[in-house]
Every structure is written in structure tokens, then in C-alpha cells.
Design a protein around this motif. Structure first.
Motif, PDB file in Angstrom:
ATOM      1  N   LEU A   1      58.999  41.515  98.668  1.00  0.00           N
ATOM      2  CA  LEU A   1      58.773  40.562 100.503  1.00  0.00           C
ATOM      3  C   LEU A   1      60.067  41.510 101.137  1.00  0.00           C
ATOM      4  CD1 LEU A   1      56.825  37.632 101.071  1.00  0.00           C
ATOM      5  CD2 LEU A   1      55.532  39.223 100.404  1.00  0.00           C
ATOM      6  N   VAL A   2      60.949  40.949 100.072  1.00  0.00           N
ATOM      7  CA  VAL A   2      62.582  42.053 101.289  1.00  0.00           C
ATOM      8  C   VAL A   2      62.622  42.749 100.377  1.00  0.00           C
ATOM      9  CG1 VAL A   2      62.521  39.059 101.672  1.00  0.00           C
ATOM     10  CG2 VAL A   2      63.414  40.109  99.733  1.00  0.00           C
ATOM     11  N   GLY A   3      62.053  43.535 100.089  1.00  0.00           N
ATOM     12  CA  GLY A   3      62.901  45.176  99.679  1.00  0.00           C
ATOM     13  C   GLY A   3      63.408  44.874  98.587  1.00  0.00           C
ATOM     14  N   GLY A   4      63.813  43.658  97.724  1.00  0.00           N
ATOM     15  CA  GLY A   4      64.603  43.910  96.624  1.00  0.00           C
ATOM     16  C   GLY A   4      64.581  45.261  95.821  1.00  0.00           C
ATOM     17  N   GLY A   5      63.320  45.290  95.092  1.00  0.00           N
ATOM     18  CA  GLY A   5      63.120  45.929  94.244  1.00  0.00           C
ATOM     19  C   GLY A   5      62.572  47.996  95.051  1.00  0.00           C
ATOM     20  N   VAL A   6      63.671  48.334  96.114  1.00  0.00           N
ATOM     21  CA  VAL A   6      63.446  49.468  96.649  1.00  0.00           C
ATOM     22  C   VAL A   6      64.285  50.144  97.018  1.00  0.00           C
ATOM     23  CG1 VAL A   6      62.830  50.564  98.574  1.00  0.00           C
ATOM     24  CG2 VAL A   6      61.068  48.730  97.582  1.00  0.00           C
ATOM     25  N   PRO A   7      64.981  51.166  96.657  1.00  0.00           N
ATOM     26  CA  PRO A   7      66.223  51.258  96.844  1.00  0.00           C
ATOM     27  C   PRO A   7      67.105  51.648  98.770  1.00  0.00           C
ATOM     28  CG  PRO A   7      65.147  53.199  96.355  1.00  0.00           C
ATOM     29  CD  PRO A   7      64.156  52.286  96.449  1.00  0.00           C
ATOM     30  N   THR A   8      68.281  51.328  98.667  1.00  0.00           N
ATOM     31  CA  THR A   8      68.299  51.582 100.524  1.00  0.00           C
ATOM     32  C   THR A   8      69.030  52.611 100.433  1.00  0.00           C
ATOM     33  OG1 THR A   8      71.048  50.902  99.161  1.00  0.00           O
ATOM     34  CG2 THR A   8      69.503  48.961  99.916  1.00  0.00           C
ATOM     35  N   LYS A   9      69.042  53.634  99.818  1.00  0.00           N
ATOM     36  CA  LYS A   9      69.773  55.330  99.298  1.00  0.00           C
ATOM     37  C   LYS A   9      68.474  55.884  98.693  1.00  0.00           C
ATOM     38  CE  LYS A   9      74.012  54.037 101.497  1.00  0.00           C
ATOM     39  NZ  LYS A   9      75.551  54.946 102.056  1.00  0.00           N
ATOM     40  N   ASP A  10      69.409  56.432  97.979  1.00  0.00           N
ATOM     41  CA  ASP A  10      68.990  57.656  96.566  1.00  0.00           C
ATOM     42  C   ASP A  10      69.284  57.163  95.478  1.00  0.00           C
ATOM     43  OD1 ASP A  10      71.479  58.320  96.569  1.00  0.00           O
ATOM     44  OD2 ASP A  10      71.661  60.359  96.479  1.00  0.00           O
ATOM     45  N   GLU A  11      69.583  55.905  95.180  1.00  0.00           N
ATOM     46  CA  GLU A  11      69.154  55.576  93.804  1.00  0.00           C
ATOM     47  C   GLU A  11      68.677  55.446  92.648  1.00  0.00           C
ATOM     48  OE1 GLU A  11      71.192  53.302  97.479  1.00  0.00           O
ATOM     49  OE2 GLU A  11      69.181  52.840  96.173  1.00  0.00           O
ATOM     50  N   LEU A  12      68.740  55.745  91.370  1.00  0.00           N
ATOM     51  CA  LEU A  12      67.731  56.284  90.246  1.00  0.00           C
ATOM     52  C   LEU A  12      66.814  54.911  90.707  1.00  0.00           C
ATOM     53  CD1 LEU A  12      68.488  57.661  87.676  1.00  0.00           C
ATOM     54  CD2 LEU A  12      67.125  55.012  87.436  1.00  0.00           C
ATOM     55  N   ILE A  13      65.743  54.634  90.141  1.00  0.00           N
ATOM     56  CA  ILE A  13      65.013  53.983  89.969  1.00  0.00           C
ATOM     57  C   ILE A  13      64.140  53.373  89.047  1.00  0.00           C
ATOM     58  CG2 ILE A  13      62.739  53.102  91.196  1.00  0.00           C
ATOM     59  CD1 ILE A  13      62.430  54.779  93.540  1.00  0.00           C
ATOM     60  N   LEU A  14      63.959  52.114  88.188  1.00  0.00           N
ATOM     61  CA  LEU A  14      64.141  52.295  86.601  1.00  0.00           C
ATOM     62  C   LEU A  14      63.470  51.600  86.648  1.00  0.00           C
ATOM     63  CD1 LEU A  14      67.163  51.752  84.020  1.00  0.00           C
ATOM     64  CD2 LEU A  14      64.853  50.562  84.285  1.00  0.00           C
ATOM     65  N   SER A  15      61.730  52.154  86.183  1.00  0.00           N
ATOM     66  CA  SER A  15      60.476  51.393  86.371  1.00  0.00           C
ATOM     67  C   SER A  15      60.201  50.766  85.580  1.00  0.00           C
ATOM     68  CB  SER A  15      59.265  51.950  86.965  1.00  0.00           C
ATOM     69  OG  SER A  15      57.987  51.028  86.317  1.00  0.00           O
ATOM     70  N   LEU A  16      59.836  49.262  84.948  1.00  0.00           N
ATOM     71  CA  LEU A  16      59.498  48.147  83.875  1.00  0.00           C
ATOM     72  C   LEU A  16      58.272  48.606  82.886  1.00  0.00           C
ATOM     73  CD1 LEU A  16      61.973  46.208  84.582  1.00  0.00           C
ATOM     74  CD2 LEU A  16      62.643  47.626  82.835  1.00  0.00           C
ATOM     75  N   GLY A  17      56.975  49.185  84.178  1.00  0.00           N
ATOM     76  CA  GLY A  17      55.927  49.104  83.794  1.00  0.00           C
ATOM     77  C   GLY A  17      55.832  49.431  82.551  1.00  0.00           C
ATOM     78  N   ASN A  18      56.355  50.265  82.078  1.00  0.00           N
ATOM     79  CA  ASN A  18      56.558  51.082  80.955  1.00  0.00           C
ATOM     80  C   ASN A  18      56.165  49.893  79.632  1.00  0.00           C
ATOM     81  OD1 ASN A  18      54.684  53.081  81.376  1.00  0.00           O
ATOM     82  ND2 ASN A  18      56.227  54.834  80.851  1.00  0.00           N
ATOM     83  N   MET A  19      56.576  49.298  79.698  1.00  0.00           N
ATOM     84  CA  MET A  19      57.711  47.788  79.108  1.00  0.00           C
ATOM     85  C   MET A  19      56.693  46.607  79.138  1.00  0.00           C
ATOM     86  SD  MET A  19      61.349  49.148  78.906  1.00  0.00           S
ATOM     87  CE  MET A  19      61.188  47.050  77.725  1.00  0.00           C
ATOM     88  N   ARG A  20      55.115  46.368  78.479  1.00  0.00           N
ATOM     89  CA  ARG A  20      54.424  45.935  78.942  1.00  0.00           C
ATOM     90  C   ARG A  20      53.755  45.149  78.051  1.00  0.00           C
ATOM     91  NH1 ARG A  20      52.173  51.001  80.744  1.00  0.00           N
ATOM     92  NH2 ARG A  20      50.274  51.758  79.694  1.00  0.00           N
ATOM     93  N   SER A  21      54.412  45.153  76.446  1.00  0.00           N
ATOM     94  CA  SER A  21      53.917  44.281  75.674  1.00  0.00           C
ATOM     95  C   SER A  21      54.159  42.927  75.058  1.00  0.00           C
ATOM     96  CB  SER A  21      54.194  45.024  73.981  1.00  0.00           C
ATOM     97  OG  SER A  21      53.812  46.102  74.190  1.00  0.00           O
TER      98      SER A  21
END
Length: 515
Positions: A110-130
Motif C-alpha cells: 500500500l505504500v510503494g515499497g516494491g515500486v522503483p522511485t526512479k529507474d532501478e532494476l526490478i527483481l521479481s521473485l514470482g518465478n521462485m514459487r516452490s
């Protein structure tokens, strides 16, 4: 039908997003970096608007923007690793190149903790789901309570990748007759790594405690790429510092959680709930005390909903627990849930509670409705869990999670509403509603409203979700809100030293937690 009880009618720590500190110089992702990442990951695990990948920017939108469409990043690259080793190699390269990294789970915050403030690289963990393992035996223990009374209890331990969706983990445990110790409205999309990194509480915190207690171990990739393997399955470990606690609630600013070992609870055999209508907010605290005294060990949730929040939930189709006559004269509502191991015992306790509330000379409630079937049980919960969706349908919501004692919660909501009125912002084309709801008994409450008041800080002392329902996100409303919402509580200098020790180059989720 619901069982209905009536008495005579009587006439709820937020994480700030900061601009990058001028002392932290971070680099943007380049084509050279994409070439290197292509050696670590398969092409399907890389999204980038940069050549040679050249992904359409629209495909990065769900990563660059939060679900409320309030926070917006400008990342050119999203990486979706499948293993901890891949995460390690990515982080090691980014540390060498001084590239900022934003770890992202289900992006349900709810507070944007997982959204870049600028153009940082996003590392999504959604494929690690075992799910790596589940042990229903190791968690056996004896709990001694009272004097001379020993109760035997048991818990299971599940070890899973950080990208496991909370609901999928619950489904995995169900055949084993266990449940996760936390439950959230976003359970269908939030991920356990994000839950841990934000120290999510949820609807079961009153019964099972916080993640600081139920998380037994973590696997974390540190800012230099080192893999910290502390996936313990021990309930007690006195061998040195309890390092995992540093990463619970750190929002990915000290490292990236890639694996979680967590204590699960036996699934309750019997569950019931009741929605109670209260004539005024002052009755909530004495009602909680009475409910806790009588229901004791079977009390699993005590949820507060103010009248505006309830009305919005009903308006936007989240259900209706009470008819119009029952709602008349109610200032707020409480949803009580019980969970236990013997239905007859639990029902007797709940019935005795309701009878005592109804027979009181000074009743704390106006009326109540008790679920009789699993469908009715779910429908009562749907009202509480549907408030967030109802608010989003009503307008743009400013949402904050801060601390406040229960006794002061109504004062916070009322003071905020009046302050907004004094600023001329409480109108249909600006701030529409200031409402409150949340967990009672764990120190947490939630509110939905626009916030701005120099006098607010004197009220904010506990854990409170504040949400402002506005016609649109505007700089005027945000400027009125955020100087008062964010209460950074002491020890900032020490926290900064810890951050600098773990992440001297400042690459981990820059602009979050610390200014």
C-alpha cells in the motif's frame, strides 16, 4: 439463516518513499548489463525495453506501477530469476556496477515499497514459487500454562521459496490439516517473501502472533551477492545473533529474502463468527476485554469496522450482515471469530458470551448476527476483507500503516477529518471519506482517509492503517497528508549504521525506509 440477537435500541508504521540521497550515486541499466544478465537467465526471464531484448514498455507497466496506480517507477528492466543462485549472480553484478535493485513480490503493498522511485532494476521473485519441504512432526512441543496444567500442542514447519503465493501455501497445507499463521485480503497474489519483508500482520495476528515469532529461518541474498543460509527449522536457537530478525520488516533494504522457514498452525476443527453492532466507539475497548475474558483461548479475531467503512462495503457489494433496522443507531461494528478444537465447547462459550452481552443492564451492543453455516461464516468475513476493494471503487485511496492505541483511534479519525475540512479538502472533488477499520487486540487498526494535521502526531502512537478516499491523487492532498503520517520512531542513526554496514553502496531498494 443467521442467528440474530438484539437488545434495546440505543438512541484504528508506515514506510516512506524518499528521493535518493545525494550521497548515493547509482547507475542505470545499460545494454552491457543486459548482455551480462542474458548469461545468467533465460530470455523468458528478462523483460527490458533496452536492446537486444526490446520489450514493449507496456509489458513492464504492472511492475513499474502499484495496484492502486498511485506509485510509478521508470525501470527499463525486470529480471525474473528461478533460483537463489541466479539472484546471487544478479545482485553481485549490480553491486559491482552500482545499479539499484528493487525486490518485488506480488506488488500488493500500500505504500510503494516494491515500486522503483526512479529507474532501478526490478527483481521479481514470482518465478521462485516452490514449496521446498513440509514437516508436520518437528514442531511438536509442550506448552505449560497456568499452575500445574500442561497442554500438549503441535505445529508443522514449511520451507518455501520467497515467491510462493500465500494462498497457494495455504492450499498446500490444507490436506495436512495445517494453516499459515497469517491471512491477508491479498492472499491470492501476495508472496511469502514480501509478507516477511514487510512484517505483514493480517487477520490471524491476534491468535498466532507476528512473523517475528513464527518465522524460524530465512535464506537471504546480501547486497554483495553472498547467500546467507539461515533456513533453520528449530523453534529455539541460541547459537549467536538472531540475524533473521533484521530482515523481517526491512523492506528489502538489507538483502533479498529468497527462502522462508515458517511455523504453521493446526487447522481449527471448529470456527464461528459473529458481527456485532455497537452504539458508540467507546464500547469497543470494554467489549474486547469482555470477549477476551470469556472466549479466552478460542478467540482468533476481533475486527473493528466504523460506520462509514461498513456502509462503503455494503454499497459496493461486499455483503450485508445486518438489515437496515439493525444498522440504525450503530456507530461502529465488531467482527469476532472463534477457532478451536471442539465445536460443542466453542459454541457453548460463544453462546454464553452473547447471552451475557444481551442480558447486561448496560449493554455494549445494539444487536448481533451469528453465522450458522460455512457460507454465512464466509459472508461475514467478506464484509471486512472487502473494505479495501470497496474503497478503491469509491475513489483513489491514500493508505498508511502507522501506530495508534485503540483508545485514541476514533480521535485520530475525527481529528483528521476535521483538519481536512478546515483545509477545504473535505469535498466531493477532493477527499470524500475518512473511515477506519482494523485489527483490535494486536495494536493494529486500519483507516481509510486523507490525512493532514499538525496536531495528528500527538495521537499516533500505535499501529494504524490510514487510508484516504479521494477523487484523485493530487499534490495538494499528499502535501497535506504525509508530513503527519510518517512517524519515524527513534534510533534512525543506528538503523542507518546497520544499512551502511550491510549495503555500503546503497543499492538495495533505494529511497525506502530511511530518508
Amino acid at each position: 439463516m443467521f442467528a440474530r440477537h438484539a437488545v434495546r435500541r440505543l438512541t484504528l508504521r508506515s514506510t516512506q518513499r524518499w528521493a535518493h540521497s545525494s550521497s548515493v550515486q547509482l547507475n542505470s541499466v545499460t545494454e552491457q548489463d543486459i548482455d551480462h544478465f542474458s548469461k545468467i537467465l533465460s530470455s523468458s526471464s528478462i523483460l527490458s525495453t533496452l536492446p537486444p531484448i526490446s520489450t514493449p514498455s507496456s509489458e513492464l507497466s504492472i511492475y513499474n506501477n502499484d495496484w492502486m496506480d498511485k506509485y510509478h517507477g521508470k525501470s527499463t528492466t525486470v529480471l525474473r530469476p528461478r533460483t537463489t543462485e541466479e539472484v546471487s549472480e544478479i545482485v553481485k553484478w549490480c553491486n559491482e556496477r552500482r545499479i539499484g535493485i528493487v525486490p518485488q513480490g506480488g506488488n500488493t503493498g500500500l505504500v510503494g515499497g516494491g515500486v522503483p522511485t526512479k529507474d532501478e532494476l526490478i527483481l521479481s521473485l514470482g518465478n521462485m514459487r516452490s514449496v521446498r519441504s513440509f514437516d508436520p512432526v518437528t514442531g511438536w512441543f509442550n506448552l505449560r500454562v497456568c499452575v500445574g496444567l500442561s497442554i500438549s500442542s503441535y505445529s508443522g514447519i514449511i520451507v518455501a521459496d520467497a515467491g510462493c503465493v500465500l494462498e497457494a501455501m495455504s492450499d498446500y497445507l490444507a490436506p495436512h490439516h495445517y494453516i499459515m499463521p497469517l491471512d491477508l485480503g491479498a492472499k491470492g497474489s501476495c508472496q511469502i517473501g514480501g509478507n516477511v519483508s514487510t512484517n505483514a500482520g493480517g487477520l490471524r495476528l491476534l491468535r498466532y502472533g507476528s512473523l517475528h515469532g513464527s518465522v524460524l529461518g530465512l535464506e537471504v541474498v546480501l547486497p554483495d551477492g553472498t547467500i546467507l543460509d539461515q533456513l533453520s527449522i528449530l523453534r529455539k536457537d541460541n547459537t549467536g545473533y538472531d540475524l533473521k530478525q533484521l530482515f523481517i520488516g526491512a523492506e528489502g533494504t538489507l538483502g533479498i529474502v529468497t527462502g522462508v522457514s515458517i511455523l504453521t498452525a493446526p487447522a481449527p476443527i471448529a470456527s464461528s463468527n459473529v458481527m456485532l453492532a455497537l452504539p458508540n466507539f467507546e464500547n469497543v475497548l470494554p467489549l474486547y476485554r469482555e470477549v477476551k475474558r470469556q472466549l479466552s483461548e478460542i478467540l482468533s479475531a476481533f475486527e473493528f469496522i466504523d460506520r462509514r467503512a461498513y456502509d462503503l462495503a455494503v454499497k459496493h457489494g461486499q455483503g450485508r450482515a445486518l438489515n437496515d433496522e439493525d444498522v440504525e443507531g450503530a456507530e461502529c461494528f465488531v467482527l469476532v471469530e472463534t477457532s478451536g478444537g471442539k465445536r460443542e465447547h466453542d459454541e457453548e462459550k460463544l453462546t454464553n458470551l452473547l447471552e451475557s452481552l444481551l442480558d447486561s443492564d448496560n449493554p455494549l451492543i445494539n444487536t448481533g448476527v451469528l453465522s450458522q453455516t460455512p457460507a454465512q461464516f464466509s459472508s461475514l468475513w467478506a464484509i471486512r476483507e472487502g473494505i479495501t476493494e470497496a474503497v478503491s471503487k469509491e475513489g483513489k485511496a491514500y493508505k498508511y500503516d502507522i501506530s495508534v492505541p485503540l483508545a485514541s483511534f476514533k480521535d485520530v479519525v475525527d481529528t483528521t477529518r476535521e483538519h481536512l475540512r478546515s483545509k477545504g479538502l473535505l469535498r466531493d472533488d477532493a477527499v470524500k471519506h475518512v473511515v477506519g477499520y482494523g485489527h483490535v487486540g494486536d495494536g493494529k487498526s486500519c483507516s481509510i482517509f486523507s490525512l493532514s494535521s499538525n496536531g495528528l502526531n500527538e495521537y499516533i502512537q500505535g499501529n494504524l492503517h490510514l487510508n484516504v478516499v479521494a477523487a484523485a491523487y493530487t499534490p495538494e492532498i499528499e502535501a497535506a497528508l504525509e508530513p503527519f503520517v510518517y512517524e519515524l520512531v527513534g534510533n534512525i542513526a543506528l538503523m542507518r549504521r546497520i544499512k551502511e554496514l550491510f549495503d555500503p553502496k546503497g543499492i538495495m531498494n533505494p529511497g525506502k525506509v530511511l530518508p
